[in-house]
Design an enzyme around this catalytic site. Structure first.
Site, PDB file in Angstrom:
ATOM      1  N   PRO A 125     -11.928 -53.673 -87.309  1.00 35.01           N
ATOM      2  CG  PRO A 125     -14.009 -54.468 -86.676  1.00 35.01           C
ATOM      3  CD  PRO A 125     -12.937 -54.649 -87.703  1.00 35.01           C
ATOM      4  CD  GLU A 126      -6.502 -53.197 -85.406  1.00 33.15           C
ATOM      5  OE1 GLU A 126      -6.233 -53.869 -84.395  1.00 33.15           O
ATOM      6  OE2 GLU A 126      -6.076 -53.460 -86.543  1.00 33.15           O
TER       7      GLU A 126
END
Ligand code: ZN
Length: 271
Positions: free
Chosen positions: A2-3
């Site tokens: 997850p960015e």
């Protein structure tokens, strides 16, 4: 992994389900995350009403009157809103059961994520205190970046991926932003003029904003038991295109490891 855009989409997805709700119980199935879940967390959060759901970098901050829950999704974490009687799957480590009959569930197969608690100003917590400005916030601009880069010989790509300089510019987004700005990722950060940093700031904001916009279409996943949270498949202009031709000029895309991260650029469009 997850960015920033996925974390922001998660925040937007869960926030309306949490804000104003009271925590009724906490179920800890696995306390050994990146940092241990505090043993007294159920007691600390008992009967607390959730006031705010905010984000700082890749951390989600769930604020109550007593303190703040700091959540990081690590490499593989996700947060979902579910009915409390939804049977837990493997790697569903924590449930926050709310008085309205729903539940916030933390799932993380690789357990690099964390759930920690602070009763101080969360911005002073060791996990957050050293973080640079938000890339979509007002403090992040070209004079700031240019000033921080002065005298630095590190590559501009490693420079913008350093969370002490600016938070949330992950590898894919760094590659894409540098391509849009026409900057060679290998160029020393201290040898880039202010006007080129102007372009880079715009590009970073664009790639992140576009990803967040795309994420809006996956919001339903946060209240869905089976769907996996969709990480955003943007149309990538440069990242991962080894052996392919530049979409802008037709030149062969180059690749090398830079700061141990895969790096792609067009030698004709980026200098
Ligand atoms: Zn090109």
């Amino acid at each position: 992994m997850p960015e920033l855009p996925e974390v922001e989409t998660t925040r937007r997805g869960i926030s309306p389900h949490l804000t104003g709700q009271t925590v009724q119980a906490i179920v800890v199935r696995q306390p050994r995350l990146r940092w241990p879940v505090p043993p007294d967390l159920p007691e600390k959060l008992d009967r607390q009403t959730i006031r705010t759901v905010e984000r700082r970098g890749k951390y989600i901050l769930i604020g109550t009157n007593r303190g703040t829950l700091i959540v990081h999704l690590g490499m593989s974490g996700s947060l979902r809103i579910l009915a409390p009687d939804s049977p837990p799957r493997k790697h569903d480590h924590l449930d926050f059961i709310l008085a309205n009959g729903t539940c916030l569930r933390f799932h993380d197969p690789r357990r690099f994520g964390c759930v920690v608690w602070t009763e101080d100003d969360p911005s002073t917590h060791p996990l957050l205190a050293e973080l640079g400005p938000e890339p979509l916030g007002e403090c992040f601009d070209a004079p700031y970046l240019h000033g921080k880069a002065r005298g630095r010989s590190v590559s501009v790509k490693s420079f913008i991926m350093d969370s002490r300089i600016v938070v949330g510019v992950g590898n894919i987004y760094a590659n894409e932003a540098l391509f849009r700005a026409g900057i060679d990722p290998r160029r020393p950060a201290g040898r880039i003029a202010l006007p080129r940093y102007e372009k880079l700031v715009v590009s970073i904001r664009e790639v992140l904003s576009e990803a967040i916009e795309q994420g809006g279409t996956t919001l339903r996943d946060f209240v869905n038991e089976t769907g996996s949270p969709g990480y955003f498949q943007q149309t990538l202009q440069i990242y991962g295109r080894t052996g392919e031709l530049c979409r802008r000029c037709g030149e062969l895309i180059r690749t090398q490891r830079l700061g141990q991260r895969s790096t792609y650029w067009c030698p004709n469009c980026q200098h």
